[in-house]
Motif scaffolding. Structure first.
Motif, short mmCIF file in Angstrom:
data_model
loop_
_atom_site.label_atom_id
_atom_site.label_comp_id
_atom_site.label_asym_id
_atom_site.label_seq_id
_atom_site.Cartn_x
_atom_site.Cartn_y
_atom_site.Cartn_z
N UNK A 216 21.07 27.12 -30.37
CA UNK A 216 21.81 26.05 -29.69
C UNK A 216 22.70 26.64 -28.59
N UNK A 217 23.34 27.76 -28.90
CA UNK A 217 24.20 28.40 -27.92
C UNK A 217 23.41 28.83 -26.69
N UNK A 218 22.21 29.35 -26.91
CA UNK A 218 21.35 29.74 -25.79
C UNK A 218 20.97 28.53 -24.95
N UNK A 222 21.92 27.96 -21.05
CA UNK A 222 20.89 27.66 -20.04
C UNK A 222 21.26 26.40 -19.26
N UNK A 223 21.72 25.38 -19.99
CA UNK A 223 22.12 24.14 -19.33
C UNK A 223 23.32 24.35 -18.41
N UNK A 224 24.31 25.12 -18.88
CA UNK A 224 25.49 25.41 -18.07
C UNK A 224 25.10 26.19 -16.81
N UNK A 225 24.16 27.12 -16.94
CA UNK A 225 23.70 27.90 -15.79
C UNK A 225 23.06 27.00 -14.75
N UNK A 226 22.29 26.02 -15.21
CA UNK A 226 21.65 25.09 -14.28
C UNK A 226 22.68 24.24 -13.55
N UNK A 227 23.67 23.78 -14.29
CA UNK A 227 24.74 22.98 -13.67
C UNK A 227 25.50 23.81 -12.65
N UNK A 228 25.81 25.06 -12.99
CA UNK A 228 26.53 25.94 -12.07
C UNK A 228 25.73 26.18 -10.81
N UNK A 229 24.43 26.45 -10.94
CA UNK A 229 23.57 26.68 -9.78
C UNK A 229 23.56 25.46 -8.87
N UNK A 230 23.51 24.29 -9.48
CA UNK A 230 23.49 23.06 -8.68
C UNK A 230 24.81 22.86 -7.93
N UNK A 242 26.98 35.06 2.28
CA UNK A 242 27.67 35.46 1.06
C UNK A 242 26.67 35.63 -0.08
N UNK A 243 26.62 36.83 -0.64
CA UNK A 243 25.78 37.08 -1.82
C UNK A 243 26.54 36.65 -3.06
N UNK A 244 25.91 35.82 -3.87
CA UNK A 244 26.60 35.25 -5.02
C UNK A 244 25.94 35.68 -6.32
N UNK A 245 26.77 36.01 -7.28
CA UNK A 245 26.32 36.32 -8.65
C UNK A 245 26.93 35.28 -9.57
N UNK A 246 26.11 34.68 -10.40
CA UNK A 246 26.59 33.66 -11.33
C UNK A 246 26.71 34.25 -12.73
N UNK A 247 27.86 34.04 -13.34
CA UNK A 247 28.12 34.51 -14.71
C UNK A 247 28.54 33.31 -15.56
N UNK A 248 27.81 33.09 -16.63
CA UNK A 248 28.11 31.99 -17.54
C UNK A 248 28.50 32.55 -18.90
N UNK A 249 29.65 32.14 -19.38
CA UNK A 249 30.13 32.53 -20.70
C UNK A 249 30.39 31.26 -21.50
N UNK A 250 30.11 31.30 -22.77
CA UNK A 250 30.31 30.10 -23.58
C UNK A 250 31.78 29.81 -23.83
N UNK A 251 32.58 30.85 -23.94
CA UNK A 251 34.01 30.67 -24.22
C UNK A 251 34.81 31.75 -23.49
N UNK A 252 36.14 31.61 -23.55
CA UNK A 252 37.02 32.70 -23.13
C UNK A 252 37.24 32.83 -21.64
#
Length: 303
Positions: A216-218, A222-230, A242-252
């Motif tokens: 479920x966490x995975x 994945x869903x959060x990564x898609x939202x962030x990319x959008x 600008x070169x962008x790196x996306x980092x998704x963390x569940x908490x913290x």
């Protein structure tokens, strides 16, 4: 509608106080103003009303005492201007000493500033800052407010000129102002952008009374990564350099952004997160970062 803060005529404003906390902020502001060919405006609020309330006994603020207080303020901004000229000899500098409090002065000045910069008094705890100039300006200022903390170096402030710009995105509308400011800063600095998105601890930790499984966490990640990319797609088109790196963390969010501040040259956050409310405009993550991050922190406001 173009932002008034990006007008060619707007200066970099820095507030100075009678403490070592102003020195890194002054250096950062002077270097930034010089690099961007903007005026540097050095301001100092003497808070005359507060001064009058601290006079002991029956003594009042006589004209002579008021002149002395204003004279000390004038000396402070003169010395700050001299320091700024040593950093950037060709810098266009203007100064102001105001009877107003530092917080009210900087909030008013921020309305027509490219950036508003202030420092942090060293070794001052979190609770001592509540209601202080720092939290008042970062909560209620306009445009981009930058907090520059002193370093632990005995040789003076060492401001980082490499590393990425890091932006914290929590999905709230306030994040949009932070994203806009972060892309603009990464572009002008010609550096990479790291977009850090953290989900809600409450949402990820459990759902419907049960613990979330790793699968479920995975799926959530994945869903959060898609939202962030959008959310970033439009800005990436505006700033293709600008070169962008996306980092998704569940908490913290606080933990991860603080860790990133060890290598970033600037961390950008919104002035209020998901749980913000009008009485306390600075979110808990932003509040922590402006007092504890290891690099300057830009708090973006959506005017």
């Amino acid at each position: 509608m173009p932002s008034p803060h990006n007008s060619d005529s707007t200066p970099v404003v820095v507030g100075i106080v009678a403490s070592h906390g102003s020195e890194p902020a002054l250096r950062w502001a002077a270097e930034t103003a010089a690099q961007r060919h903007r005026r540097l405006r050095i301001v100092h609020g003497i808070d005359l009303f507060s001064q009058s309330s601290t006079v002991e006994g029956d003594e009042t603020l006589t004209p002579a005492i008021i002149d002395e207080i204003r004279g000390r303020g004038a000396t402070a901004v003169f010395e700050a201007a001299e320091s700024a000229r040593r950093i950037a000899p060709d810098l266009d500098i203007e100064t102001e000493v105001s009877d107003d409090s530092p917080a009210r002065l900087l909030i008013e000045q921020s309305k027509a500033a490219h950036l508003t910069v202030l420092g942090v008094t060293p070794r001052t705890g979190t609770f001592a800052h509540l209601g202080s100039t720092l939290l008042a300006v970062t909560s209620h200022g306009h445009g981009s407010v930058v907090v520059v903390r002193p370093t632990d170096s005995d040789s003076g402030p060492e401001l980082r000129h490499d590393g990425p710009v890091v932006v914290g995105i929590d999905g709230s509308p306030v994040s949009e102002a932070a994203v806009a400011a972060a892309f603009a800063e990464a572009s002008v600095r010609r550096t990479d952008l790291v977009a850090v998105h953290c989900g809600s601890d409450r949402r990820v930790g459990s759902f419907a009374g049960r613990t979330v499984s790793s699968s479920d966490a995975n799926a959530i990640e994945t869903a959060e990564s898609a939202v962030l990319a959008e959310r970033l797609a439009g800005w990436q088109a505006t700033y293709p350099e600008v070169t962008i790196t996306r980092k998704v963390y569940l908490t913290g969010a606080t933990h991860h952004l603080t860790q990133w501040s060890n290598s970033a040259q600037l961390v950008v956050v919104g002035n209020r997160g998901r749980g913000g409310f009008t009485g306390l405009l600075l979110g808990s993550t932003s509040n922590f970062l402006v007092q504890h991050a290891h690099c300057p922190v830009l708090v973006a406001h959506s005017d």
